[in-house]
Design an enzyme around this catalytic site. Structure first.
Site, PDB file in Angstrom:
ATOM      1  N   CYS A   2      -5.164 -95.604  60.771  1.00 44.15           N
ATOM      2  CA  CYS A   2      -4.716 -96.321  61.961  1.00 44.15           C
ATOM      3  C   CYS A   2      -4.039 -95.278  62.846  1.00 44.15           C
ATOM      4  CB  CYS A   2      -3.723 -97.400  61.599  1.00 44.15           C
ATOM      5  SG  CYS A   2      -4.348 -98.539  60.355  1.00 44.15           S
ATOM      6  N   ARG A  27      -9.543 -93.127  64.774  1.00 48.28           N
ATOM      7  CA  ARG A  27      -8.862 -93.305  63.485  1.00 48.28           C
ATOM      8  C   ARG A  27      -8.963 -94.738  62.978  1.00 48.28           C
ATOM      9  NH1 ARG A  27      -5.239 -89.904  61.259  1.00 48.28           N
ATOM     10  NH2 ARG A  27      -5.697 -87.849  62.037  1.00 48.28           N
ATOM     11  N   TRP A  76      -7.188-100.008  61.463  1.00 50.40           N
ATOM     12  CA  TRP A  76      -8.330-100.077  60.556  1.00 50.40           C
ATOM     13  C   TRP A  76      -7.864-100.939  59.394  1.00 50.40           C
ATOM     14  CZ3 TRP A  76      -9.725 -98.686  55.511  1.00 50.40           C
ATOM     15  CH2 TRP A  76     -11.100 -98.563  55.261  1.00 50.40           C
ATOM     16  N   ASN A 102       1.407 -97.377  59.734  1.00 54.14           N
ATOM     17  CA  ASN A 102       0.240 -96.818  59.038  1.00 54.14           C
ATOM     18  C   ASN A 102       0.629 -96.680  57.568  1.00 54.14           C
ATOM     19  OD1 ASN A 102      -0.922 -96.496  61.520  1.00 54.14           O
ATOM     20  ND2 ASN A 102      -0.854 -94.258  61.515  1.00 54.14           N
ATOM     21  N   GLY A 103      -0.324 -96.893  56.678  1.00 55.77           N
ATOM     22  CA  GLY A 103      -0.022 -96.717  55.252  1.00 55.77           C
ATOM     23  C   GLY A 103      -0.106 -98.055  54.539  1.00 55.77           C
ATOM     24  N   GLU A 485     -25.211 -83.302  52.281  1.00 53.96           N
ATOM     25  CA  GLU A 485     -24.476 -83.436  53.538  1.00 53.96           C
ATOM     26  C   GLU A 485     -25.379 -84.001  54.643  1.00 53.96           C
ATOM     27  OE1 GLU A 485     -21.593 -83.612  54.405  1.00 53.96           O
ATOM     28  OE2 GLU A 485     -21.487 -83.096  56.515  1.00 53.96           O
ATOM     29  N   LYS A 489     -24.678 -87.476  56.636  1.00 55.81           N
ATOM     30  CA  LYS A 489     -24.592 -87.560  58.104  1.00 55.81           C
ATOM     31  C   LYS A 489     -25.496 -88.675  58.613  1.00 55.81           C
ATOM     32  CE  LYS A 489     -21.698 -85.928  58.591  1.00 55.81           C
ATOM     33  NZ  LYS A 489     -20.717 -85.180  57.899  1.00 55.81           N
ATOM     34  N   GLU A 492     -24.180 -92.305  57.555  1.00 60.73           N
ATOM     35  CA  GLU A 492     -22.901 -92.811  58.086  1.00 60.73           C
ATOM     36  C   GLU A 492     -22.966 -93.146  59.572  1.00 60.73           C
ATOM     37  OE1 GLU A 492     -19.465 -90.168  57.978  1.00 60.73           O
ATOM     38  OE2 GLU A 492     -20.797 -88.449  58.054  1.00 60.73           O
ATOM     39  N   HIS A 508     -38.200 -86.679  38.445  1.00 60.47           N
ATOM     40  CA  HIS A 508     -37.554 -87.418  37.351  1.00 60.47           C
ATOM     41  C   HIS A 508     -37.149 -88.823  37.805  1.00 60.47           C
ATOM     42  CE1 HIS A 508     -37.600 -83.864  34.878  1.00 60.47           C
ATOM     43  NE2 HIS A 508     -37.111 -83.172  35.905  1.00 60.47           N
ATOM     44  N   LYS A 607     -11.672 -92.034  60.822  1.00 60.60           N
ATOM     45  CA  LYS A 607     -11.368 -90.642  60.517  1.00 60.60           C
ATOM     46  C   LYS A 607     -10.095 -90.633  59.678  1.00 60.60           C
ATOM     47  CE  LYS A 607     -12.554 -86.377  61.799  1.00 60.60           C
ATOM     48  NZ  LYS A 607     -13.906 -85.919  61.437  1.00 60.60           N
TER      49      LYS A 607
HETATM   50  C1  F6R Z   1     -17.999 -87.624  56.597  1.00 56.88           C
HETATM   51  C2  F6R Z   1     -16.564 -87.438  56.581  1.00 56.88           C
HETATM   52  C3  F6R Z   1     -15.832 -87.821  55.367  1.00 56.88           C
HETATM   53  C4  F6R Z   1     -14.667 -86.866  55.114  1.00 56.88           C
HETATM   54  C5  F6R Z   1     -13.817 -87.370  53.939  1.00 56.88           C
HETATM   55  C6  F6R Z   1     -12.705 -86.401  53.601  1.00 56.88           C
HETATM   56  O1  F6R Z   1     -18.571 -87.172  57.793  1.00 56.88           O
HETATM   57  O2  F6R Z   1     -15.982 -87.006  57.548  1.00 56.88           O
HETATM   58  O3  F6R Z   1     -16.665 -87.901  54.253  1.00 56.88           O
HETATM   59  O4  F6R Z   1     -15.178 -85.603  54.841  1.00 56.88           O
HETATM   60  O5  F6R Z   1     -13.272 -88.614  54.262  1.00 56.88           O
HETATM   61  O6  F6R Z   1     -11.877 -86.205  54.695  1.00 56.88           O
HETATM   62  P1  F6R Z   1     -10.898 -84.969  54.767  1.00 56.88           P
HETATM   63  O7  F6R Z   1     -11.732 -83.747  54.844  1.00 56.88           O
HETATM   64  O8  F6R Z   1     -10.086 -85.195  56.013  1.00 56.88           O
HETATM   65  O9  F6R Z   1     -10.066 -85.010  53.526  1.00 56.88           O
END
Ligand code: F6R
Length: 612
Positions: A2, A27, A76, A102-103, A485, A489, A492, A508, A607
Site C-alpha cells: 500500500c 504499490r 492493496w 501499511n502492514g 523469467e 514476465k 504476470e 519428460h 510492487k
Molecule cells: C516480478 C516481480 C516480483 C518480485 C518479487 C520480489 O516481475 O517483480 O516477482 O521480483 O516480488 O520483490 P523484491 O525483489 O522487491 O524482493
C-alpha cells in the site's frame, strides 16, 4: 504494497497528497482515500473504490477541502475485500482521528474483541481500524496524540507504517514504523511522510528513514523523533540520489517500457566504479569483507522471491562455474519456515529490489538467528533489508515503478557476475579471465542497446503471441532461469499461462502439450550446448510447435527450426543472461500492450510485497 503520503506545511494539502499517492499507485490500486484537517479545523475523509482517478473524480470542490495538513493512502487489500468501507483512512467512534496504515496487525482479532467489549463500534473488516480505536482510547486518557499512538502501538503485534491526524490536534501529524517503511521528508517550511520516497522527491530529497519502533511528531515548524518509550532519537538526515526524471514516464507509454529501455544505463550503473582493471578483478566495498574473509567462504546461500529468485539462480550457475564455490538458492517463503542448515563460512545473500519483501526479510532474520552473516543485494537505499544486513551491494538501478521487474533484474544479475569474478579471483580464476570479463562487461550496455534497436521487429513477433492461451519457454544452463523469467514476465502482465523449462526436461512431460497452438520461446544462443538445444527444438517442430528463437547474431542454422528468430549480439556465456532476457521482456510488454492490458499495474499484483 500500500502507499502512504502525508503533508504538513503552508501549501494546499489536497493536491499534494493526491499527486503523492498517484506516484505510489504501483504499490496497490484497489482503493484509495485521504483525510485532511480543513480550514475550520474539522477532519474531512474521502475514500473511493478503484484507482485513484476515481477518488479524484469524486472529490468535493477544492473550497470544501481546503487545509494544509493531511494524509492519503492507496490500498492493496489484505484484511477485508477492496470496498469503500475497508479503504483507508479509517476513523474512530467520535470521528476525530484518522489513520492510514501499511502492514498487518497480527493480533487484531483479540484487540477487536476487547474494543467491542468496551463499546467501540468497528465498521470495517480491516486490521487497521483497530489501531484508530486504540488511539482514540488512549487519546481520551492522555489528551496527547503522540502519547496515545505510543500506548496503542505497544499493544500491537505485527508490522506497521502509519500516519495519524486528529482534529483535536489540528497542527500535528504523528507517524511511526515497525517492519514497514516510513520515511520523513524535510522540505522548506514543510514536512512530508511517505512509505516510498518516489512520492515526495519532487518536493524534497532530504529524508529521514525511520527505524523500527520510532515515532515522528510533526508540527508546521518543528519535528521530534522518539521511541515508543518516549526517548528522544537523534536521526540522520539522508539525501536521496534519485533524479526526478526516474519517476516520470517521459516519452514512453508505460513505466515498464521506459525501464526496459533504461537498461544500457542501469546495467552500467551497477558495475560503474566496481571494476579494477589493474587486478583483473572487481571491488564490492559494501560487503565489508577482507580478502581473507572472502577466501574463507566455503559456500553461499542466496535467498529471494520472484524475479529476484530467478536472478539468484543465474548467480548460482555463474558463481559455481567460475568461482567454484557451491551455491544454494532458496525461495525466501520456504527458507523462513523450515529449519535451514547454515554451515560455518556460509554467508547468506538476500536479493530484493525493494529491500522490503516480507518473506525475504523474515528469511534474513532466520539466517541471522542461526548465526549467519547476512548480505543484501537491494535497489533501495535505507530499506529494511539493507539496514538489517551485515553488508551488501546496492544495484543502483534507480526507481523501478513498473510492477513487473525488468531493469532491477539485469542489475541484480550484473552484481552477481561481479561477485562471481571477485570470489573467483580470490581463488583460482585466471587473471586473463578477469581481464576478458571486465572488457566484455563494459560492452554489454551497448549490446543491450543493439537489441532494443530491434524493438519494432520484436513488436511484430509479439503479434503472433497475442491470441495464445499458453506458452512454453525453454532454455538450458545459465539460460534456463532466463526462460523462467521470460515466462513470469508474460504471465504476470498479459495473463497468458506460461511456463519455463530446461529444454531437455520437455520430453519428460511437457512435450505432451505441444501442438500448433503452443508457442515455444527458445533461448538458443551460440554456446557449448547449442547442438543440444537444436535437438530439443527439432522435437518441438516435429509436433507442429511454433518456435520463436533467441539466437546469436549470424546464426543461420536456427532459421530452419524457427518460425521467428530474434538475434542478440555474441558475448561470453557468463554474461549471456544480460542480453537474452531483453527480447523476452519486450515480447511480454508488447503482448500485454496489444491485449489492451494495464501493463504497469496488472491485476491482483502490487510492487513490493510487504505482507506474507
Ligand atoms: C516480478 C516481480 C516480483 C518480485 C518479487 C520480489 O516481475 O517483480 O516477482 O521480483 O516480488 O520483490 P523484491 O525483489 O522487491 O524482493
Amino acid at each position: 504494497m500500500c502507499g502512504i503520503v502525508g503533508y504538513i506545511g503552508h501549501r494546499k494539502v489536497t493536491p499534494i497528497i493526491v499527486e503523492g499517492i498517484k506516484r505510489l499507485e504501483y504499490r496497490g490500486y484497489d482503493s484509495s482515500g485521504l483525510a485532511i484537517i480543513d480550514k475550520n479545523g474539522e477532519l474531512k475523509i474521502h475514500k473511493k473504490l478503484g484507482k485513484i482517478i476515481e477518488l479524484e473524480r469524486t472529490l468535493p470542490a477544492p473550497s470544501e477541502l481546503e487545509g494544509t495538513l493531511g494524509i492519503a493512502h492507496t490500498r492493496w487489500a489484505t484484511h477485508g475485500k477492496p470496498t469503500e468501507v475497508n479503504a483507508h483512512p479509517h476513523t474512530c467512534c467520535h470521528g476525530k482521528i484518522a489513520v492510514v496504515h501499511n502492514g498487518i496487525i497480527e493480533n487484531y482479532r483479540n484487540l477487536r474483541k476487547k474494543l467491542e467489549s468496551e463499546n467501540h463500534t468497528i465498521k470495517s473488516e480491516t486490521d487497521t481500524e483497530i489501531l484508530v480505536h486504540l488511539i482514540e482510547h488512549f487519546e481520551h486518557e492522555t489528551k496527547d496524540l503522540t502519547a496515545a499512538v505510543q500506548q496503542a502501538l505497544k499493544l500491537v503485534e505485527g508490522t506497521y507504517g502509519i500516519a495519524v491526524i486528529s482534529s483535536d490536534h489540528p497542527r500535528k501529524i504523528v507517524a511511526a514504523r515497525k517492519g514497514s517503511p516510513l520515511i520523513f521528508g524535510i522540505g522548506r517550511d514543510e514536512f512530508f511522510v511517505t512509505s516510498d520516497v518516489s512520492a515526495i522527491i519532487i518536493h524534497t530529497k532530504r529524508v529521514i528513514y525511520l527505524k523500527d519502533d520510532e515515532i515522528v511528531t510533526i508540527e508546521p515548524d518543528h519535528f521530534e523523533i522518539t521511541t515508543l518509550d518516549n526517548k528522544v532519537v537523534k536521526a540522520k538526515i539522508s539525501e536521496v540520489d534519485w533524479d526526478v526524471s526516474s519517476i516520470e514516464k517521459g516519452e514512453f507509454k508505460h513505466f515498464m517500457l521506459k525501464e526496459i529501455f533504461e537498461q544500457p544505463v542501469s546495467v552500467e550503473n551497477a558495475f560503474r566504479g566496481r571494476l579494477v582493471s589493474e587486478l583483473s578483478s572487481v571491488r564490492l566495498g559494501g560487503l565489508n569483507m577482507t580478502g581473507e574473509e572472502l577466501r574463507s567462504i566455503e559456500r553461499l546461500q542466496i535467498v529471494a522471491c520472484g524475479t529476484s529468485w530467478h536472478a539468484a539462480l543465474i548467480g548460482k550457475y555463474i558463481i559455481e562455474n567460475i568461482a567454484r564455490v557451491p551455491v544454494e538458492v532458496e525461495y525466501a517463503s520456504e527458507y523462513r519456515y523450515r529449519n535451514p542448515i547454515v554451515p560455518p563460512h556460509t554467508p547468506v545473500f538476500f536479493i530484493s529490489q525493494s529491500g522490503e519483501t516480507a518473506d525475504t526479510l523474515a528469511a534474513l532474520y532466520k539466517a541471522k538467528a542461526k548465526g549467519a552473516l547476512a548480505y543484501g543485494i537491494t535497489n533501495t537505499i535505507g530499506s529494511t533489508i539493507a539496514r538489517e544486513s551485515d553488508g551488501g551491494v546496492y544495484i543502483h538501478a534507480g526507481a523501478e515503478i513498473g510492477v513487473a521487474s525488468t531493469k532491477a533484474f539485469t542489475s541484480q544479475v550484473t552484481i552477481l557476475t561481479l561477485l562471481a569474478v571477485l570470489l573467483g579471483r580470490m581463488r583460482n580464476l585466471a587473471p586473463t579471465f578477469g581481464a576478458a570479463f571486465i572488457k566484455e562487461l563494459q560492452k554489454i550496455p551497448q549490446k543491450i542497446q543493439q537489441i532494443l534497436d530491434d524493438n519494432d521487429k520484436i513488436l511484430e513477433i509479439a503479434k503472433t503471441l497475442v491470441a495464445s492461451k499458453n506458452a512454453l519457454y525453454l532454455g538450458r544452463g545459465v539460460n534456463f532461469p532466463v526462460a523462467l523469467e521470460g515466462a513470469l514476465k508474460l504471465k504476470e502482465i498479459s495473463y497468458i499461462h506460461a511456463e519455463g523449462y530446461p529444454a531437455a526436461e520437455m520430453k519428460h512431460g511437457p512435450i505432451a502439450l505441444i501442438d500448433e497452438n503452443m508457442p515455444v520461446v527458445a533461448i538458443a544462443p551460440d554456446d557449448v550446448i547449442y547442438d543440444k538445444i537444436i535437438s530439443n527444438l527439432q522435437e518441438v517442430k516435429a509436433r507442429n510447435g511454433r518456435i520463436i528463437s533467441i539466437a546469436t547474431e549470424g546464426d543461420k542454422r536456427i532459421i530452419e527450426h524457427s518460425e521467428n528468430v530474434i538475434y542478440i549480439p555474441k558475448t561470453m556465456q557468463t554474461l549471456q543472461p544480460l542480453l537474452s532476457v531483453i527480447p523476452l521482456q519486450l515480447l511480454a510488454y508488447h503482448v500485454a500492450n496489444l491485449r489492451g492490458l494495464d501493463v504497469d499495474q496488472p491485476r491482483n499484483l502490487a510492487k513490493s510485497v510487504t505482507v506474507e
